[in-house]
Enzyme design. Structure first.
Site, PDB file in Angstrom:
ATOM      1  N   ASP A  71     -24.059 -10.162  33.434  1.00 28.92           N
ATOM      2  CA  ASP A  71     -24.345 -11.409  32.713  1.00 28.92           C
ATOM      3  C   ASP A  71     -25.846 -11.620  32.773  1.00 28.92           C
ATOM      4  O   ASP A  71     -26.421 -11.672  33.867  1.00 28.92           O
ATOM      5  CB  ASP A  71     -23.645 -12.598  33.383  1.00 28.92           C
ATOM      6  CG  ASP A  71     -22.163 -12.658  33.059  1.00 28.92           C
ATOM      7  OD1 ASP A  71     -21.734 -11.955  32.127  1.00 28.92           O
ATOM      8  OD2 ASP A  71     -21.432 -13.395  33.740  1.00 28.92           O
ATOM      9  N   ASP A 128     -12.649 -16.449  26.243  1.00 34.93           N
ATOM     10  CA  ASP A 128     -12.827 -17.224  27.472  1.00 34.93           C
ATOM     11  C   ASP A 128     -11.718 -18.267  27.485  1.00 34.93           C
ATOM     12  O   ASP A 128     -11.708 -19.182  26.653  1.00 34.93           O
ATOM     13  CB  ASP A 128     -14.201 -17.906  27.497  1.00 34.93           C
ATOM     14  CG  ASP A 128     -15.341 -16.895  27.563  1.00 34.93           C
ATOM     15  OD1 ASP A 128     -15.111 -15.793  28.096  1.00 34.93           O
ATOM     16  OD2 ASP A 128     -16.449 -17.205  27.087  1.00 34.93           O
TER      17      ASP A 128
END
Length: 256
Positions: free
Chosen positions: A11, A130
Site C-alpha cells: 500500500d 473493499d
C-alpha cells in the site's frame, strides 16, 4: 491443480509503503521498490501495489514508481489506485505492470471492466472489492469505495457476480473488518464470493498466522492470499509460509 499464490501487498501513500488497521492509522513501512525487490527474491508469487491515496486525492498513480518497480522485480505485478480510464490502464501496463486493479472507478462505471477486458485481455483486469459486514442484515457485506471512506450500498456478493459477468479476470477481495487486525481473513465472505464466481479470488485483510493463510485456501476457497503487516513487520517470511502450506499438502510453488 493450479498453484495457490502468496501475494505481498504494498500500500503506497506519497511514494512510501504504509500499513494501517481498518484502513486508518497509517504508518511508514518502507520504500516500495526495495520492498518489492525483497519479496520478489524471497519467493513471493506476485506483488500488488496499491496507491491508496490516488483516488481520494484525484491524482493518477505514480507511473515512474511502477516503472522502477517493474524493472527491479521478476514476478507478475498488479497496480491499482486512481485508474479511471482505458488510457490510465494502458499507461500502467506500458510502464511494466502485468495487471491493473480497478475499484472506485469500476463501481462508478462498470463498463470500464468490459472495455478493459476487451482491449487488454481479461487476464490484465483485476477488480478490487473493499467489503464491510452490514451490522443490520446477516450474511450481507457492503461495498465501500474511495479508500474505504464511502459506502456504496452495493451488496458485495452481487457486485462480485457482476464483475465476473463484465469480464474481469480476478477479484481482489478485502475485508475491511479484518484489514490490519491480524485476526484472520473473513472466511465466510471469501467463501461466498469464491463459490459464486469462476475466476480467481484473492483473499485480503486479516492474516495473522500460518493457520489463517491455510484457512483462506481450504475454507475460504480463495486462489491467492494477500499479505501485508505479517510480512512488513517480519513476523513470518514467504519461505516459512510456503514450507508450512506444502507440509499441509496444499499446491504451492516451492521456493527454488
Amino acid at each position: 491443480m493450479v498453484a495457490l499464490r502468496l501475494i505481498p501487498c504494498l500500500d503506497v501513500s506519497n511514494g512510501r509503503v504504509v500499513k494501517g488497521v481498518n484502513f486508518v492509522g497509517l504508518r511508514d513501512a518502507g520504500d516500495p521498490v526495495e520492498l518489492g525487490c525483497r519479496y520478489s527474491k524471497a519467493g513471493a508469487d506476485e506483488l500488488v501495489f496499491l496507491d491508496i491515496t490516488a483516488t481520494h486525492e484525484k491524482r493518477s498513480t505514480l507511473v515512474d514508481m511502477v516503472r522502477r518497480t517493474s524493472e527491479a522485480v521478476t514476478i507478475p505485478f498488479t497496480v491499482g489506485g486512481g485508474i479511471s480510464s482505458l488510457n490510465g490502464i494502458n499507461e500502467l501496463l506500458r510502464a511494466g505492470a502485468d495487471k491493473v486493479s480497478l475499484n472506485s472507478s469500476a463501481v462508478k462505471d462498470p463498463s470500464l471492466i468490459s472495455q478493459g477486458a476487451n482491449r487488454f485481455g481479461s487476464q490484465c483486469i483485476v477488480v478490487a472489492i473493499d467489503a464491510k459486514k452490514n451490522k443490520h442484515i446477516p450474511n450481507k457485506w457492503d461495498v465501500y469505495v474511495s479508500g474505504g471512506r464511502k459506502n456504496t450500498g452495493l451488496d458485495a456478493i452481487e457486485w462480485a457476480e457482476k464483475i465476473f459477468e463484465m469480464g474481469a479476470g480476478e477479484i481482489l477481495l478485502t475485508s475491511m473488518d479484518g484489514d490490519g487486525t491480524q485476526n484472520g481473513y473473513d472466511i465466510e465472505l471469501t467463501r461466498c464470493i469464491s463459490e459464486k464466481v469462476s475466476i480467481p479470488v484473492i483473499a485480503s485483510g486479516g492474516a495473522g498466522s500460518l493457520s489463517h493463510i491455510k484457512d483462506a485456501f481450504t475454507l475460504g476457497k480463495s486462489s491467492a492470499a494477500l499479505l501485508a503487516s505479517l510480512l512488513h513487520d517480519g513476523q513470518l517470511t514467504i519461505r516459512e509460509i510456503k514450507e508450512y502450506l506444502i507440509k499441509e499438502n496444499l499446491p504451492i510453488r516451492p521456493i527454488e
